[in-house]
Scaffold this motif. Structure first.
Motif, PDB file in Angstrom:
ATOM      1  N   ARG A 134       0.842  -1.211   0.000  1.00 37.38           N
ATOM      2  CA  ARG A 134       0.000   0.000   0.000  1.00 37.38           C
ATOM      3  C   ARG A 134       0.871   1.253   0.000  1.00 37.38           C
ATOM      4  O   ARG A 134       0.501   2.264  -0.601  1.00 37.38           O
ATOM      5  CB  ARG A 134      -1.001  -0.037   1.154  1.00 37.38           C
ATOM      6  CG  ARG A 134      -0.437   0.123   2.567  1.00 37.38           C
ATOM      7  CD  ARG A 134      -0.512   1.535   3.073  1.00 37.38           C
ATOM      8  NE  ARG A 134       0.279   1.714   4.282  1.00 37.38           N
ATOM      9  CZ  ARG A 134       0.611   2.910   4.751  1.00 37.38           C
ATOM     10  NH1 ARG A 134       0.265   4.003   4.128  1.00 37.38           N
ATOM     11  NH2 ARG A 134       1.335   3.010   5.851  1.00 37.38           N
ATOM     12  N   LEU A 135       2.038   1.167   0.646  1.00 36.84           N
ATOM     13  CA  LEU A 135       2.944   2.315   0.656  1.00 36.84           C
ATOM     14  C   LEU A 135       3.475   2.590  -0.755  1.00 36.84           C
ATOM     15  O   LEU A 135       3.463   3.724  -1.221  1.00 36.84           O
ATOM     16  CB  LEU A 135       4.104   2.050   1.605  1.00 36.84           C
ATOM     17  CG  LEU A 135       3.990   2.729   2.958  1.00 36.84           C
ATOM     18  CD1 LEU A 135       4.805   2.022   4.008  1.00 36.84           C
ATOM     19  CD2 LEU A 135       4.466   4.180   2.843  1.00 36.84           C
ATOM     20  N   GLU A 136       3.943   1.560  -1.430  1.00 33.50           N
ATOM     21  CA  GLU A 136       4.390   1.741  -2.822  1.00 33.50           C
ATOM     22  C   GLU A 136       3.267   2.292  -3.688  1.00 33.50           C
ATOM     23  O   GLU A 136       3.495   3.094  -4.588  1.00 33.50           O
ATOM     24  CB  GLU A 136       4.861   0.403  -3.402  1.00 33.50           C
ATOM     25  CG  GLU A 136       6.208  -0.063  -2.861  1.00 33.50           C
ATOM     26  CD  GLU A 136       6.722  -1.318  -3.559  1.00 33.50           C
ATOM     27  OE1 GLU A 136       7.876  -1.677  -3.311  1.00 33.50           O
ATOM     28  OE2 GLU A 136       5.967  -1.934  -4.349  1.00 33.50           O
ATOM     29  N   ALA A 137       2.038   1.843  -3.403  1.00 34.74           N
ATOM     30  CA  ALA A 137       0.887   2.265  -4.206  1.00 34.74           C
ATOM     31  C   ALA A 137       0.370   3.644  -3.805  1.00 34.74           C
ATOM     32  O   ALA A 137      -0.602   4.134  -4.383  1.00 34.74           O
ATOM     33  CB  ALA A 137      -0.234   1.233  -4.084  1.00 34.74           C
ATOM     34  N   GLY A 138       0.995   4.278  -2.813  1.00 38.62           N
ATOM     35  CA  GLY A 138       0.602   5.629  -2.417  1.00 38.62           C
ATOM     36  C   GLY A 138      -0.739   5.696  -1.717  1.00 38.62           C
ATOM     37  O   GLY A 138      -1.447   6.699  -1.822  1.00 38.62           O
ATOM     38  N   PHE A 163       4.259   5.613  -5.880  1.00 33.69           N
ATOM     39  CA  PHE A 163       5.571   5.151  -6.322  1.00 33.69           C
ATOM     40  C   PHE A 163       5.441   4.044  -7.374  1.00 33.69           C
ATOM     41  O   PHE A 163       6.193   3.998  -8.332  1.00 33.69           O
ATOM     42  CB  PHE A 163       6.362   4.568  -5.141  1.00 33.69           C
ATOM     43  CG  PHE A 163       6.608   5.526  -4.014  1.00 33.69           C
ATOM     44  CD1 PHE A 163       7.648   6.445  -4.091  1.00 33.69           C
ATOM     45  CD2 PHE A 163       5.819   5.508  -2.878  1.00 33.69           C
ATOM     46  CE1 PHE A 163       7.899   7.326  -3.037  1.00 33.69           C
ATOM     47  CE2 PHE A 163       6.067   6.393  -1.824  1.00 33.69           C
ATOM     48  CZ  PHE A 163       7.097   7.300  -1.909  1.00 33.69           C
ATOM     49  N   VAL A 164       4.487   3.157  -7.155  1.00 33.57           N
ATOM     50  CA  VAL A 164       4.350   1.958  -8.000  1.00 33.57           C
ATOM     51  C   VAL A 164       2.863   1.703  -8.286  1.00 33.57           C
ATOM     52  O   VAL A 164       2.026   1.825  -7.386  1.00 33.57           O
ATOM     53  CB  VAL A 164       4.924   0.706  -7.289  1.00 33.57           C
ATOM     54  CG1 VAL A 164       4.782  -0.540  -8.186  1.00 33.57           C
ATOM     55  CG2 VAL A 164       6.392   0.902  -6.905  1.00 33.57           C
ATOM     56  N   ARG A 165       2.542   1.377  -9.508  1.00 30.95           N
ATOM     57  CA  ARG A 165       1.192   0.942  -9.868  1.00 30.95           C
ATOM     58  C   ARG A 165       1.287  -0.165 -10.908  1.00 30.95           C
ATOM     59  O   ARG A 165       2.083  -0.061 -11.836  1.00 30.95           O
ATOM     60  CB  ARG A 165       0.360   2.094 -10.463  1.00 30.95           C
ATOM     61  CG  ARG A 165      -0.426   2.903  -9.457  1.00 30.95           C
ATOM     62  CD  ARG A 165      -1.534   2.096  -8.783  1.00 30.95           C
ATOM     63  NE  ARG A 165      -1.851   2.652  -7.467  1.00 30.95           N
ATOM     64  CZ  ARG A 165      -2.771   3.605  -7.262  1.00 30.95           C
ATOM     65  NH1 ARG A 165      -3.475   4.069  -8.251  1.00 30.95           N
ATOM     66  NH2 ARG A 165      -2.983   4.054  -6.044  1.00 30.95           N
ATOM     67  N   ASN A 166       0.465  -1.191 -10.740  1.00 27.23           N
ATOM     68  CA  ASN A 166       0.421  -2.317 -11.677  1.00 27.23           C
ATOM     69  C   ASN A 166       1.807  -2.819 -12.050  1.00 27.23           C
ATOM     70  O   ASN A 166       2.142  -2.979 -13.217  1.00 27.23           O
ATOM     71  CB  ASN A 166      -0.376  -1.932 -12.929  1.00 27.23           C
ATOM     72  CG  ASN A 166      -1.826  -1.632 -12.579  1.00 27.23           C
ATOM     73  OD1 ASN A 166      -2.448  -2.345 -11.788  1.00 27.23           O
ATOM     74  ND2 ASN A 166      -2.356  -0.554 -13.111  1.00 27.23           N
ATOM     75  N   GLY A 167       2.621  -3.021 -11.044  1.00 25.76           N
ATOM     76  CA  GLY A 167       3.936  -3.620 -11.253  1.00 25.76           C
ATOM     77  C   GLY A 167       4.999  -2.666 -11.752  1.00 25.76           C
ATOM     78  O   GLY A 167       6.166  -3.042 -11.856  1.00 25.76           O
ATOM     79  N   LYS A 168       4.611  -1.428 -12.097  1.00 24.68           N
ATOM     80  CA  LYS A 168       5.590  -0.497 -12.673  1.00 24.68           C
ATOM     81  C   LYS A 168       5.946   0.633 -11.718  1.00 24.68           C
ATOM     82  O   LYS A 168       5.083   1.214 -11.081  1.00 24.68           O
ATOM     83  CB  LYS A 168       5.023   0.111 -13.963  1.00 24.68           C
ATOM     84  CG  LYS A 168       4.952  -0.888 -15.088  1.00 24.68           C
ATOM     85  CD  LYS A 168       4.725  -0.190 -16.425  1.00 24.68           C
ATOM     86  CE  LYS A 168       4.553  -1.210 -17.527  1.00 24.68           C
ATOM     87  NZ  LYS A 168       3.328  -2.051 -17.342  1.00 24.68           N
TER      88      LYS A 168
END
Lengths: 369, 131
Positions: free
Chosen positions: A234-238, A360-365
Motif C-alpha cells: 500500500r505504501l508503494e501504491a501511495g 511510487f508503484v502501480r500495476n507492477g511499474k
C-alpha cells in the motif's frame, strides 16, 4: 486479553503463518518472508485475510441523504448505480478524519460501507449518532468474512479457483462490485478493489465458507500473504493508512486526500465542511508527498523532515523499505513550497531524500525516477 | 523451535556473543531476534576503533518492519565489522550465527563474562517472552 480470530485461522496455522496481535486480532504478519510475499503480489497473485475489517450495511429510504452528510466525498456519484464504489473520509465537526472507508452502492436504499478494524467502535458509535430521525437502519455484518486476492494474475486464478461461485465477476470494471447469488447461502460480494496498487478482487462471503475459499484459492496457486506485505504494497501504491497518515487531528487537505473531498455541490453541507472551508481561507500550510531516501537507510513514521531555508519542518507519516524499488520510501507532510529535495533526521544523521508525487508503484511499474 | 547454539553466550537484549581464541568477542543477533524482526534490509555498524561501554547502543539493524538497536555486551573496542552486511543484510536472516555476525570487539578490561547469559538461561528468556 484473548485475541480475536478470523474464520481462516486454522488455514493460517497450517500454512506456517507467523501470527501477531494486530489491534486485538491474531493475524498473519507473514508466512516466512514478507518481501517474497510482496513480490508475489506484484508479479503473480497473493491473498490477504481481511476479515478483521468492519462491514456495515446501511438501508432505508433516507440512506442517500444520510451519507451526503456523513461523507466528505459525494455519494451522489454512485447513487442509483448498483455496483459502483466510492472512497471517502468521514470527518468530525473540526474537519479531522474519523476514518477512511469504501462505500458500495448495492441496491435501491442499500449501501454497504467497509471501515477499518482499529476504528470499528468509534466509527459505529459516530455513524449511529448521526442517524437521528432519518429512516436509516445500520447493521454490522460480523457474519461476513472478506479475502483480498491481488496481483496481475489474481482475477484469472480466482476464476479458476472459485468458478461459478463468482460467476460474472470477470466482467467487472475497476472500482466496481457485484452481488452474486444474493440471499442464498452461496451469496458472494465481489469488488474489483484493493489496497496494493494491483488488479484483483476483494471477496466477501459467509464466515463459515471463508476457510474453504482460502484453501481453494491456495490450491489454484494464489499465495497467502501477511499484513507485513500489505503495508509495503500500500505504501508503494501511495495509499493512506488510517492512524498513520491521517487521524482526527489532521485535515484531509493536508493528508493527500483533497481529491476525496467534494465541495462542488454548495448545498451539500457535509460534516466538517465549514471547518475545511475555513482552513482553505486561512491557507493550507502543508502538502502530502512521497519521499525517496537517496542513500542507505530506512524511512519511518515520525522522522522529522527539514527543508532548506524554511523554518517550518515536516514529518514522515509512514515509511518503509520498498521491495520493488530497493530503496527506502515514505509519505510526509511537508511545507507547501518544499520542492525536489529535503533532509530527513534519522537517529544522529540528516540524510537527503527526494520529494516525489505519489504513487511510487502501480500495476507492477515504478512511476517515479 | 528457535536455534540456540550451546557454545555461545547471550544477552537479555537478544545478542549472541562468541569468545574467540584470541580473547576477542564476536557479536550478532540471535535466531529468535531475526525471526521476530523479519526480513532485514539495512544494517548500521560501528566504526573500527570505536569504544563502547557495556550495554551502550552501538549498531542498528532494520527489517522492513522495524529498526532495532544493538547493545554492546561488554566494554570494548571495535576491531572488525561485517562489511558484507552492507550489501547483503539478509545474511542475518539466512544464518544469524555465522554469515550474519555484526562486529567484533576487544574487551578493554579483564572479564569473566559473568554478566552474559548461558544458553539455558537464554532459552528460558525466549520461552517466557513468547507467552
Amino acid at each position: 486479553m484473548t485475541l480475536k480470530e478470523t474464520p481462516i485461522i486454522k488455514a493460517h496455522q497450517d500454512m506456517g503463518a507467523k501470527l501477531v496481535d494486530f489491534g486485538g486480532w491474531n493475524m498473519p504478519i507473514h508466512y516466512g518472508s514478507q518481501i517474497d510475499e510482496h513480490h508475489q503480489v506484484r508479479k503473480d497473485a497473493g491473498m490477504f485475510d481481511v476479515c478483521h475489517m468492519t462491514i456495515v450495511d446501511l438501508r432505508g429510504c433516507e440512506v442517500n441523504d444520510y451519507l451526503a452528510k456523513l461523507l466528505a466525498n459525494d455519494v451522489a456519484k454512485i447513487i442509483g448505480k448498483p455496483g459502483k464504489a466510492l472512497y471517502s473520509c468521514m470527518l468530525n465537526d473540526e474537519g479531522g478524519v474519523i476514518d477512511d472507508l469504501i462505500t458500495y452502492a448495492m441496491q435501491d436504499a442499500w449501501v454497504r460501507v467497509i471501515v477499518n478494524s482499529s476504528t470499528r467502535k468509534k466509527d459505529l458509535a459516530w455513524m449511529r449518532s448521526q442517524i437521528g430521525n432519518m429512516a436509516v437502519e445500520l447493521n454490522e455484518r460480523d457474519d461476513l468474512a472478506m479475502i483480498a486476492v491481488q496481483g496481475p494474475n489474481a482475477r484469472e486464478l480466482a476464476a479458476k479457483a472459485l468458478g461459478d461461485d463468482i460467476d460474472g465477476a470477470q466482467a467487472l470494471k475497476p472500482f466496481n462490485a457485484l452481488l452474486i447469488n444474493a440471499d442464498s447461502d452461496k451469496e458472494r460480494f465481489v469488488a474489483r478493489t484493493g489496497y496494493t496498487g494491483e488488479d484483483g478482487y476483494e471477496i466477501v462471503c459467509a464466515n463459515d465458507q471463508a476457510e474453504q475459499m482460502w484453501r481453494q484459492l491456495a490450491a489454484a496457486g494464489v499465495h497467502p500473504c501477511g499484513l507485513g506485505a500489505r503495508d509495503t504494497l500500500r505504501l508503494e501504491a501511495g495509499m493512506n493508512l488510517y492512524g498513520n497518515d491521517m487521524d482526527e487531528t489532521q485535515s484531509p487537505l493536508e493528508s493527500g486526500l483533497s481529491w476525496t473531498v467534494d465541495f462542488s455541490n454548495d448545498k451539500r453541507r457535509f460534516i466538517g465542511r465549514s471547518a475545511l472551508e475555513k482552513q482553505k481561507e486561512q491557507g493550507i500550510n502543508y502538502k502530502f508527498v512521497g519521499l525517496i531516501l537517496k542513500g542507505k537507510g530506512v524511512l519511518r513514521a515520525h522522522q522529522q523532515v527539514l527543508i532548506e531555508n524554511n523554518a517550518l519542518t515536516g514529518e514522515l507519516t509512514s515509511g518503509t523499505f520498498s521491495p520493488t524499488m530497493q530503496q527506502a520510501i515514505g509519505f510526509a507532510r511537508v511545507p507547501t513550497d518544499a520542492e525536489d529535495t529535503c533532509l530527513v533526521a534519522i537517529r544522529k544523521k540528516q540524510l537527503e531524500a527526494k520529494i516525489v508525487k505519489l504513487p511510487f508503484v502501480r500495476n507492477g511499474k515504478v512511476l517515479v525516477d | 523451535m528457535t536455534d540456540i547454539p550451546q557454545e555461545l553466550k547471550y544477552t537479555k537484549s537478544h545478542e549472541w556473543v562468541r569468545v574467540e581464541d584470541d580473547g576477542s568477542l564476536t557479536i550478532g543477533i540471535t535466531d529468535h531476534a531475526q525471526g521476530l524482526l523479519g526480513d532485514m534490509v539495512f544494517v548500521e555498524l560501528p566504526d573500527l576503533g570505536d569504544e563502547f561501554e557495556a550495554e551502550q547502543d552501538c549498531a542498528v539493524v532494520e527489517s522492513v518492519k522495524a529498526a532495532s538497536d544493538i547493545y554492546c555486551p561488554i566494554e570494548g573496542e571495535v576491531i572488525a565489522i561485517n562489511e558484507e552486511l552492507e550489501e547483503a543484510p539478509e545474511q542475518i536472516n539466512v544464518n544469524a550465527y555465522h554469515e550474519g555476525w555484526l562486529f567484533r570487539i576487544q574487551p578493554l578490561k579483564e572479564n569473566n563474562f559473568d554478566d552474559l547469559m548461558s544458553p539455558e538461561d537464554y532459552a528460558e528468556l525466549v520461552e517466557s517472552e513468547s507467552h
